[in-house]
Motif scaffolding. Structure first.
Motif, PDB file in Angstrom:
ATOM      1  N   ALA A  62      66.324  45.140  19.176  1.00 24.61           N
ATOM      2  CA  ALA A  62      67.166  46.259  19.606  1.00 24.61           C
ATOM      3  C   ALA A  62      66.841  47.447  18.708  1.00 24.61           C
ATOM      4  O   ALA A  62      66.944  47.338  17.480  1.00 24.61           O
ATOM      5  CB  ALA A  62      68.642  45.890  19.509  1.00 24.61           C
ATOM      6  N   THR A  63      66.432  48.546  19.290  1.00 24.98           N
ATOM      7  CA  THR A  63      65.955  49.658  18.467  1.00 24.98           C
ATOM      8  C   THR A  63      67.041  50.250  17.587  1.00 24.98           C
ATOM      9  O   THR A  63      66.740  50.803  16.528  1.00 24.98           O
ATOM     10  CB  THR A  63      65.345  50.770  19.341  1.00 24.98           C
ATOM     11  N   ASP A  64      68.312  50.130  17.986  1.00 19.05           N
ATOM     12  CA  ASP A  64      69.372  50.699  17.148  1.00 19.05           C
ATOM     13  C   ASP A  64      69.560  49.928  15.847  1.00 19.05           C
ATOM     14  O   ASP A  64      70.239  50.395  14.930  1.00 19.05           O
ATOM     15  CB  ASP A  64      70.694  50.814  17.908  1.00 19.05           C
ATOM     16  N   ALA A  65      68.941  48.740  15.747  1.00 19.06           N
ATOM     17  CA  ALA A  65      68.966  47.997  14.484  1.00 19.06           C
ATOM     18  C   ALA A  65      67.880  48.481  13.525  1.00 19.06           C
ATOM     19  O   ALA A  65      67.870  48.086  12.356  1.00 19.06           O
ATOM     20  CB  ALA A  65      68.780  46.508  14.745  1.00 19.06           C
ATOM     21  N   TRP A  66      66.983  49.357  14.023  1.00 11.93           N
ATOM     22  CA  TRP A  66      65.862  49.847  13.216  1.00 11.93           C
ATOM     23  C   TRP A  66      65.866  51.376  13.196  1.00 11.93           C
ATOM     24  O   TRP A  66      64.898  52.015  13.622  1.00 11.93           O
ATOM     25  CB  TRP A  66      64.536  49.327  13.777  1.00 11.93           C
ATOM     26  N   GLY A  81      66.214  50.989  24.840  1.00 11.31           N
ATOM     27  CA  GLY A  81      66.452  50.553  23.470  1.00 11.31           C
ATOM     28  C   GLY A  81      66.340  49.064  23.242  1.00 11.31           C
ATOM     29  O   GLY A  81      66.657  48.580  22.155  1.00 11.31           O
ATOM     30  N   LEU A  82      65.886  48.315  24.231  1.00 10.16           N
ATOM     31  CA  LEU A  82      65.698  46.869  24.114  1.00 10.16           C
ATOM     32  C   LEU A  82      64.216  46.550  24.276  1.00 10.16           C
ATOM     33  O   LEU A  82      63.545  47.113  25.155  1.00 10.16           O
ATOM     34  CB  LEU A  82      66.502  46.123  25.178  1.00 10.16           C
ATOM     35  N   ILE A  83      63.717  45.635  23.464  1.00  3.38           N
ATOM     36  CA  ILE A  83      62.301  45.278  23.468  1.00  3.38           C
ATOM     37  C   ILE A  83      62.175  43.761  23.541  1.00  3.38           C
ATOM     38  O   ILE A  83      62.905  43.038  22.851  1.00  3.38           O
ATOM     39  CB  ILE A  83      61.602  45.780  22.191  1.00  3.38           C
ATOM     40  N   ALA A  84      61.261  43.280  24.374  1.00  2.00           N
ATOM     41  CA  ALA A  84      60.936  41.852  24.431  1.00  2.00           C
ATOM     42  C   ALA A  84      59.431  41.692  24.321  1.00  2.00           C
ATOM     43  O   ALA A  84      58.671  42.404  24.990  1.00  2.00           O
ATOM     44  CB  ALA A  84      61.439  41.232  25.728  1.00  2.00           C
ATOM     45  N   LEU A  85      59.004  40.773  23.476  1.00  2.91           N
ATOM     46  CA  LEU A  85      57.592  40.500  23.224  1.00  2.91           C
ATOM     47  C   LEU A  85      57.344  39.013  23.425  1.00  2.91           C
ATOM     48  O   LEU A  85      58.135  38.184  22.964  1.00  2.91           O
ATOM     49  CB  LEU A  85      57.223  40.871  21.784  1.00  2.91           C
ATOM     50  N   ALA A  86      56.267  38.673  24.097  1.00  2.00           N
ATOM     51  CA  ALA A  86      55.925  37.267  24.295  1.00  2.00           C
ATOM     52  C   ALA A  86      54.466  37.043  23.937  1.00  2.00           C
ATOM     53  O   ALA A  86      53.608  37.870  24.243  1.00  2.00           O
ATOM     54  CB  ALA A  86      56.179  36.839  25.737  1.00  2.00           C
ATOM     55  N   VAL A  87      54.202  35.912  23.281  1.00  3.61           N
ATOM     56  CA  VAL A  87      52.844  35.527  22.906  1.00  3.61           C
ATOM     57  C   VAL A  87      52.687  34.042  23.240  1.00  3.61           C
ATOM     58  O   VAL A  87      53.568  33.241  22.924  1.00  3.61           O
ATOM     59  CB  VAL A  87      52.581  35.754  21.399  1.00  3.61           C
ATOM     60  N   ALA A  88      51.571  33.705  23.880  1.00  3.24           N
ATOM     61  CA  ALA A  88      51.337  32.309  24.262  1.00  3.24           C
ATOM     62  C   ALA A  88      49.927  31.898  23.866  1.00  3.24           C
ATOM     63  O   ALA A  88      48.977  32.655  24.031  1.00  3.24           O
ATOM     64  CB  ALA A  88      51.531  32.121  25.766  1.00  3.24           C
ATOM     65  N   SER A  98      62.288  31.473  20.187  1.00  2.00           N
ATOM     66  CA  SER A  98      62.748  32.838  20.408  1.00  2.00           C
ATOM     67  C   SER A  98      63.718  33.249  19.324  1.00  2.00           C
ATOM     68  O   SER A  98      64.401  32.415  18.723  1.00  2.00           O
ATOM     69  CB  SER A  98      63.421  32.959  21.779  1.00  2.00           C
ATOM     70  N   ALA A  99      63.777  34.552  19.072  1.00  2.00           N
ATOM     71  CA  ALA A  99      64.714  35.080  18.076  1.00  2.00           C
ATOM     72  C   ALA A  99      64.880  36.574  18.272  1.00  2.00           C
ATOM     73  O   ALA A  99      63.958  37.271  18.704  1.00  2.00           O
ATOM     74  CB  ALA A  99      64.194  34.808  16.657  1.00  2.00           C
ATOM     75  N   TRP A 100      66.084  37.065  17.953  1.00  3.83           N
ATOM     76  CA  TRP A 100      66.317  38.490  17.799  1.00  3.83           C
ATOM     77  C   TRP A 100      65.911  38.856  16.374  1.00  3.83           C
ATOM     78  O   TRP A 100      66.324  38.208  15.409  1.00  3.83           O
ATOM     79  CB  TRP A 100      67.787  38.837  18.012  1.00  3.83           C
ATOM     80  N   LEU A 101      65.097  39.896  16.244  1.00  2.00           N
ATOM     81  CA  LEU A 101      64.607  40.308  14.929  1.00  2.00           C
ATOM     82  C   LEU A 101      65.331  41.586  14.506  1.00  2.00           C
ATOM     83  O   LEU A 101      65.154  42.643  15.109  1.00  2.00           O
ATOM     84  CB  LEU A 101      63.102  40.532  14.969  1.00  2.00           C
ATOM     85  N   SER A 102      66.146  41.454  13.479  1.00  2.00           N
ATOM     86  CA  SER A 102      66.873  42.597  12.901  1.00  2.00           C
ATOM     87  C   SER A 102      66.646  42.624  11.408  1.00  2.00           C
ATOM     88  O   SER A 102      66.528  41.555  10.780  1.00  2.00           O
ATOM     89  CB  SER A 102      68.374  42.467  13.185  1.00  2.00           C
ATOM     90  N   PRO A 103      66.581  43.808  10.814  1.00  2.00           N
ATOM     91  CA  PRO A 103      66.377  43.874   9.362  1.00  2.00           C
ATOM     92  C   PRO A 103      67.528  43.214   8.627  1.00  2.00           C
ATOM     93  O   PRO A 103      68.682  43.295   9.028  1.00  2.00           O
ATOM     94  CB  PRO A 103      66.301  45.381   9.079  1.00  2.00           C
ATOM     95  N   ARG A 104      67.203  42.558   7.522  1.00  2.00           N
ATOM     96  CA  ARG A 104      68.234  41.846   6.772  1.00  2.00           C
ATOM     97  C   ARG A 104      69.041  42.776   5.881  1.00  2.00           C
ATOM     98  O   ARG A 104      70.129  42.423   5.437  1.00  2.00           O
ATOM     99  CB  ARG A 104      67.593  40.756   5.912  1.00  2.00           C
ATOM    100  N   SER A 105      68.498  43.937   5.597  1.00  2.00           N
ATOM    101  CA  SER A 105      69.241  44.868   4.743  1.00  2.00           C
ATOM    102  C   SER A 105      68.876  46.294   5.119  1.00  2.00           C
ATOM    103  O   SER A 105      67.934  46.525   5.852  1.00  2.00           O
ATOM    104  CB  SER A 105      68.921  44.620   3.289  1.00  2.00           C
TER     105      SER A 105
END
Length: 240
Positions: free
Chosen positions: A30-34, A113-120, A233-240
């Motif tokens: 989610a771009t608002d987390a970055w 503002g939402l991003i999804a990435l997939a790698v196989a 899968s995971a939501w990636l948000s900065p930890r701090s």
């Protein structure tokens, strides 16, 4: 902490990217987390990617696209074990992302503002994400989204459940079309998209895929099309 370090730190574990070698890896952002990361994101992009970002008319779209492209490079750099600038990422004639000289397949989606990435690691893969509030627009285009059999099945659903089901169909069909690598060359009403079973890729493209749906309630709906097997899968948000 710079963007690359923060992105790596946001992953569930250092070994998490290796899931792409065994199955399918899916990252949501989610771009608002970055916030305030766009200049750093732009610095990671190729000249072609920067050009695509700059052609966006709205500031919000430019920011989302820049972060989407940067996160895509950062994720692939972790999967491939190379710096982001050395990821052999390009686009085919239909604009689908490709990795030159790699067996790895990848897909990207971004919206509002939402991003999804997939790698196989093997086989086709496609991903799509849409904000949940876009369901309100779906009934107006139901005939374009649904195969006739699907229209009949959804006819008895009350609103807003029908609108939500239509949005789920949209992301599933977008994911299948991306896995086939044909863009919108085939209308969504020409094929079905049930979940949990092997489906022929649309457009007569060789190969098959299974659909998995990610329902994040009031935030978004997403779908991934790929071979059956492990999926991380995971939501990636900065930890701090």
């Amino acid at each position: 902490m710079d963007l690359q370090a923060a992105f790596i730190d946001a992953m569930p574990s250092p070994a998490w990217p290796l899931a792409a070698r065994r199955g399918i890896l899916v990252a949501f952002v989610a771009t608002d987390a970055w916030p305030a990361r766009v200049p750093e994101a732009m610095a990671l992009l190729s000249a072609e990617e920067r050009g695509r970002v700059q052609r966006k008319r709205r500031d919000h779209d430019r920011e989302t696209t820049a972060l989407a492209y940067a996160c895509h490079r950062l994720l692939l750099s972790q999967v491939l074990g190379c710096p982001p600038g050395e990821v052999p990422l390009g686009r085919d004639g239909l604009g689908c992302p490709t990795l030159h000289g790699e067996s790895i397949r990848t897909s990207l989606s971004h919206a509002d503002g939402l991003i999804a990435l997939a790698v196989a690691g093997s086989g086709p893969v496609g991903v799509d994400i849409e904000p949940a509030d876009r369901a309100a627009d779906m009934p107006e285009i139901a005939a374009r989204v649904c195969h006739p059999d699907e229209l009949d099945a959804l006819a008895g659903l009350p609103e807003p459940a029908r609108a939500r089901a239509l949005l789920s169909l949209w992301v599933r069909k977008e994911a299948l079309l991306k896995a086939a690598g044909i863009g919108m060359a085939v209308g969504m009403d020409a094929f079905r998209a049930p979940v949990g079973r092997m489906l022929a890729l649309p457009g007569g493209i060789a190969g098959a895929a299974m659909l998995r749906v990610f329902d994040d309630g009031d935030r978004c709906l997403a779908a991934v099309a790929g071979l059956p097997g492990g999926i991380a899968s995971a939501w990636l948000s900065p930890r701090s």
